[in-house]
Design a protein around this motif. Structure first.
Motif, PDB file in Angstrom:
ATOM      1  N   PHE A  13      -8.356  -6.925 -22.729  1.00 56.61           N
ATOM      2  CA  PHE A  13      -9.798  -6.538 -22.962  1.00 56.61           C
ATOM      3  C   PHE A  13     -10.391  -5.978 -21.848  1.00 56.61           C
ATOM      4  CE2 PHE A  13      -8.511  -9.036 -26.479  1.00 56.61           C
ATOM      5  CZ  PHE A  13      -9.153  -8.717 -27.493  1.00 56.61           C
ATOM      6  N   TYR A  14     -10.819  -4.717 -21.733  1.00 55.17           N
ATOM      7  CA  TYR A  14     -11.444  -4.041 -20.538  1.00 55.17           C
ATOM      8  C   TYR A  14     -12.982  -3.738 -21.077  1.00 55.17           C
ATOM      9  CZ  TYR A  14      -7.256  -2.951 -18.003  1.00 55.17           C
ATOM     10  OH  TYR A  14      -6.331  -3.255 -17.081  1.00 55.17           O
ATOM     11  N   HIS A  15     -13.774  -4.683 -20.412  1.00 47.18           N
ATOM     12  CA  HIS A  15     -15.286  -4.666 -20.517  1.00 47.18           C
ATOM     13  C   HIS A  15     -15.968  -3.684 -19.716  1.00 47.18           C
ATOM     14  CE1 HIS A  15     -18.913  -7.636 -20.970  1.00 47.18           C
ATOM     15  NE2 HIS A  15     -19.243  -6.295 -20.990  1.00 47.18           N
ATOM     16  N   GLN A  55     -18.951  -1.592 -18.265  1.00 51.00           N
ATOM     17  CA  GLN A  55     -20.260  -1.514 -18.124  1.00 51.00           C
ATOM     18  C   GLN A  55     -20.747  -0.522 -17.157  1.00 51.00           C
ATOM     19  OE1 GLN A  55     -20.664  -6.115 -17.303  1.00 51.00           O
ATOM     20  NE2 GLN A  55     -22.353  -5.706 -18.621  1.00 51.00           N
ATOM     21  N   ASN A  95     -17.455  -0.969 -25.067  1.00 49.40           N
ATOM     22  CA  ASN A  95     -18.701  -0.721 -24.204  1.00 49.40           C
ATOM     23  C   ASN A  95     -19.467  -2.019 -24.137  1.00 49.40           C
ATOM     24  OD1 ASN A  95     -21.119  -0.126 -23.406  1.00 49.40           O
ATOM     25  ND2 ASN A  95     -21.300   1.728 -24.882  1.00 49.40           N
ATOM     26  N   GLY A  96     -19.701  -2.496 -23.168  1.00 49.01           N
ATOM     27  CA  GLY A  96     -20.359  -3.953 -22.818  1.00 49.01           C
ATOM     28  C   GLY A  96     -21.813  -3.614 -22.966  1.00 49.01           C
ATOM     29  N   LEU A 115     -19.492  -5.318 -28.470  1.00 49.73           N
ATOM     30  CA  LEU A 115     -19.411  -6.750 -27.911  1.00 49.73           C
ATOM     31  C   LEU A 115     -18.892  -7.574 -29.082  1.00 49.73           C
ATOM     32  CD1 LEU A 115     -22.374  -7.300 -25.367  1.00 49.73           C
ATOM     33  CD2 LEU A 115     -19.959  -7.223 -24.973  1.00 49.73           C
ATOM     34  N   ALA A 148     -15.413  -6.842 -30.211  1.00 52.02           N
ATOM     35  CA  ALA A 148     -14.599  -7.265 -29.168  1.00 52.02           C
ATOM     36  C   ALA A 148     -14.412  -8.844 -29.323  1.00 52.02           C
ATOM     37  CB  ALA A 148     -15.021  -6.828 -27.825  1.00 52.02           C
ATOM     38  N   ARG A 149     -15.282  -9.561 -29.473  1.00 56.57           N
ATOM     39  CA  ARG A 149     -15.168 -10.942 -29.754  1.00 56.57           C
ATOM     40  C   ARG A 149     -14.432 -11.449 -31.058  1.00 56.57           C
ATOM     41  NH1 ARG A 149     -21.446 -10.873 -27.884  1.00 56.57           N
ATOM     42  NH2 ARG A 149     -21.038 -11.733 -25.894  1.00 56.57           N
ATOM     43  N   TRP A 174     -10.894 -10.459 -30.218  1.00 57.99           N
ATOM     44  CA  TRP A 174     -10.424 -11.501 -29.413  1.00 57.99           C
ATOM     45  C   TRP A 174      -9.907 -13.037 -30.146  1.00 57.99           C
ATOM     46  CZ3 TRP A 174      -9.772 -12.216 -23.940  1.00 57.99           C
ATOM     47  CH2 TRP A 174      -9.453 -13.460 -23.425  1.00 57.99           C
ATOM     48  N   TYR A 209      -8.975 -10.865 -19.959  1.00 58.26           N
ATOM     49  CA  TYR A 209     -10.016 -10.371 -20.103  1.00 58.26           C
ATOM     50  C   TYR A 209     -10.454  -9.432 -18.717  1.00 58.26           C
ATOM     51  CZ  TYR A 209     -15.354  -9.701 -19.823  1.00 58.26           C
ATOM     52  OH  TYR A 209     -16.580  -9.532 -19.634  1.00 58.26           O
ATOM     53  N   GLN A 225     -12.828  -7.064 -16.038  1.00 56.91           N
ATOM     54  CA  GLN A 225     -14.254  -6.472 -15.831  1.00 56.91           C
ATOM     55  C   GLN A 225     -14.284  -6.028 -14.364  1.00 56.91           C
ATOM     56  OE1 GLN A 225     -17.413  -9.390 -15.995  1.00 56.91           O
ATOM     57  NE2 GLN A 225     -18.720  -7.885 -17.077  1.00 56.91           N
TER      58      GLN A 225
END
Length: 150
Positions: free
Chosen positions: A6-8, A10, A111-112, A118, A121-122, A125, A137, A139
């Motif tokens: 998972f690539y957050h 921001q 896209n955080g 979000l 993504a949750r 996950w 995860y 970041q």
């Protein structure tokens, strides 16, 4: 076992993050599918991958071409693995495919700064953990380098 990263994102865009990750995938000898959620978005990514940097070339095509099976990177909007990919990138909240366990690696870029992304993504996950996938995860730090987070 399928590994899911998972690539957050921001203050970053998919257009900035995706090409270097695709380059690394090709360097490792992997075949890739990039799944987005609309034809327009797939077409925009297609155009971007041809021009994102003057000194680079990422061989790719969309799912529409007759020789998709021969392409190292295929941009798609639906499930399926037209080129026998080892890795599947999911962008723009594209859902995990039913055959996710058939890939060595799944990479979700989200896209955080977007509450819907979000939440998506949750949920993904939780789904990945329930399916027994190895999830990590990532970041970016202040220099833009990806760091694994707990």
């Amino acid at each position: 076992m399928t590994e899911v990263l998972f690539y957050h994102l921001q203050n970053m865009t998919v257009e900035n993050v995706l090409p270097p990750l695709l380059e690394k995938s090709l360097e490792r000898g992997w075949r890739v599918v990039v799944q987005s959620t609309s034809e327009e978005r797939a077409d925009a990514l297609d155009a971007h991958l041809w021009t994102y940097r003057d000194d680079s070339f990422l061989p790719h095509a969309t799912w529409r071409v007759n020789d998709a099976a021969d392409q190292p990177i295929v941009l798609a909007i639906e499930e399926g693995n037209p080129n026998g990919a080892n890795v599947r990138f999911l962008v723009d909240n594209a859902a995990l495919p039913q055959d996710a366990q058939g890939y060595e690696r799944m990479v979700l870029l989200f896209n955080g700064d977007d509450p819907d992304a979000l939440a998506f993504a949750r949920s993904a996950w939780t789904d990945c953990k329930a399916r027994g996938f190895d999830v990590t995860y990532w970041q970016a730090d202040e220099r833009g380098r990806w760091q694994r987070r707990n």
